[in-house]
Design a protein around this motif. Sequence first.
Motif, short mmCIF file in Angstrom:
data_model
loop_
_atom_site.label_atom_id
_atom_site.label_comp_id
_atom_site.label_asym_id
_atom_site.label_seq_id
_atom_site.Cartn_x
_atom_site.Cartn_y
_atom_site.Cartn_z
N ILE A 299 0.84 -1.20 0.00
CA ILE A 299 0.00 0.00 0.00
C ILE A 299 0.87 1.25 0.00
O ILE A 299 0.63 2.21 -0.74
CB ILE A 299 -0.96 -0.01 1.22
N SER A 300 1.92 1.24 0.83
CA SER A 300 2.84 2.39 0.89
C SER A 300 3.51 2.64 -0.45
O SER A 300 3.67 3.79 -0.88
CB SER A 300 3.92 2.13 1.96
N CYS A 303 0.99 4.14 -2.89
CA CYS A 303 0.72 5.53 -2.51
C CYS A 303 1.89 6.43 -2.88
O CYS A 303 1.69 7.57 -3.30
CB CYS A 303 0.43 5.61 -1.00
N PHE A 308 -3.43 5.44 -6.41
CA PHE A 308 -4.38 5.15 -5.34
C PHE A 308 -5.35 4.04 -5.71
O PHE A 308 -5.86 3.33 -4.84
CB PHE A 308 -5.12 6.43 -4.95
N ALA A 311 -3.69 0.97 -4.64
CA ALA A 311 -3.64 0.96 -3.17
C ALA A 311 -4.97 0.49 -2.60
O ALA A 311 -5.02 -0.32 -1.65
CB ALA A 311 -3.28 2.34 -2.64
N TYR A 312 -6.08 0.97 -3.21
CA TYR A 312 -7.41 0.54 -2.76
C TYR A 312 -7.61 -0.95 -3.02
O TYR A 312 -8.22 -1.67 -2.21
CB TYR A 312 -8.50 1.33 -3.48
N LEU A 315 -5.92 -2.87 -0.39
CA LEU A 315 -6.71 -2.76 0.84
C LEU A 315 -7.87 -3.75 0.83
O LEU A 315 -8.18 -4.38 1.84
CB LEU A 315 -7.23 -1.32 0.99
N SER A 327 -2.83 0.70 7.80
CA SER A 327 -3.20 0.53 6.39
C SER A 327 -3.98 1.75 5.90
O SER A 327 -3.70 2.29 4.82
CB SER A 327 -4.07 -0.72 6.21
N TYR A 328 -4.96 2.17 6.67
CA TYR A 328 -5.80 3.31 6.29
C TYR A 328 -5.04 4.63 6.40
O TYR A 328 -5.17 5.51 5.55
CB TYR A 328 -7.05 3.35 7.17
N ILE A 331 -2.91 5.54 3.37
CA ILE A 331 -3.67 6.06 2.23
C ILE A 331 -4.22 7.45 2.54
O ILE A 331 -4.14 8.37 1.71
CB ILE A 331 -4.82 5.11 1.86
N SER A 334 -1.45 10.03 2.34
CA SER A 334 -1.02 10.26 0.95
C SER A 334 -2.05 11.06 0.17
O SER A 334 -1.70 11.97 -0.60
CB SER A 334 -0.76 8.91 0.27
N LEU A 335 -3.33 10.75 0.36
CA LEU A 335 -4.39 11.50 -0.31
C LEU A 335 -4.37 12.96 0.11
O LEU A 335 -4.51 13.87 -0.73
CB LEU A 335 -5.75 10.88 0.01
#
Length: 458
Positions: A299-300, A303, A308, A311-312, A315, A327-328, A331, A334-335
Amino acid sequence: MATSKAISPFRLCSLLRLQKDPALALELFRNPIPNHDPEKPFRYPLLSYDLIITKLGRAKMFDQMEQVLHQLKQDKRIAVPEVLFCEVISFYGRARLPARAFQTFESIPSFRCKQTIKSVNTLLKALLNCREYKKMREILSRFNEYGRPDAYTYNILINASRIGGDMEQAWAVFDEMLRNRVRPNVVTFGTLMNGLCSNGEIQEALKFKEDMTRNFKLKPNAFLYATLLKGLCQTGELSRAFSIKDEMVRNKVELDSAIYTTLIDALFKVGRKEEALVFMEEMKKSGCKPDIATYNVMISEYCREKNFEEAYKILEQAENLKPNVVSYNVIIGSLCREGKSIEANELFQDMPRRGCAPDVVSYRMLFDGLCSCMHLKEAALMLDEMIFKGYAPHSRSINEFVCRLCEKGDFQLLSAAMSSLGKGNFLNVELWKILVSMICKKEKPSESVELFDTLTVP
């Protein structure tokens, strides 16, 4: 959980073992035979004491546990084994109650039991968990009363020095261990190598491993290999890290998800993404399932690439493992950095439905992101919820939020925000100075006085 029939001591132990609720187990222990004749007290076996003390200790019902211990002290029939006190001391160590752990150790002789190196080691470990170095030294000053230190004793002392950042002292303890002809074990070497790797002394750690195998005939275990792998990856020596991985395979040491994750993360960080993905497939084929840490690494990486969508997807793949708050947060953070704070807010709001509660980091990142994107109404709602949950925003973030509200001229929202900050005791002199400066620049003097009345009158 009472029974109307008389039960035997053996039956009591069986019932205590089966009872999951510690409160009900305690009720049963205290009253195994309802309406019994006080002239004929129930003869509790040692096992029944052990079972109920363990249940109460695990449930952190320490006052009730102490009552049972007091009852055991009065029961002169029973020779209490030292191992029972070791268990109680460990409960207090894990609960960060060093005074109670020490008190239990000191009380051992009153239970017709002798203190030996076993209970000393347990106490030292409990005190180390609580970072009570002064108490540890107090025990060490009386060590001759309890017996000769063993490898476990020295391992605890070496680890205490390592945790305290005093590797010179750790090596001094190791030298003393050798002088006293106490044979070090793999844990001893692993602890010292951990200290070397933490200080960036990777080459020394590798030499120390060779010394361990050559002079002490000890084989490295999974923890020791993981320590070396992590150190090599942190210094960018990936080729040597993979050599260590190959050595593990040759020595038939199981490669767990932590080993694979460390190497995958290192490959990502040096831009070798394709190799990392191939290595992850190798991980799966070997029968080692990725854990949530592995997914968090992926995920990192996505991101970092600002991908993304992928990344989703990761997840979603990790849902069976129950993604943790990290985990959340990866994201969300980063968003927000990419100016996508509304999208970050949507993910944040969806976290409870996914079975993961936001933490203080989640709130802080999203609050900052909403402020940066001038979504001040949403930021004000976030601030209010944050304070209600007892989380503290950064003072810098509060100051920036107030400045942006003043710049926008939304004094109605500013008044509501000041009310929330007041409830959380976040109003200070610095914030008022910023507020005065911003408002006086923007408003006419008469209007500024009127506005301050609005902000300060409850």
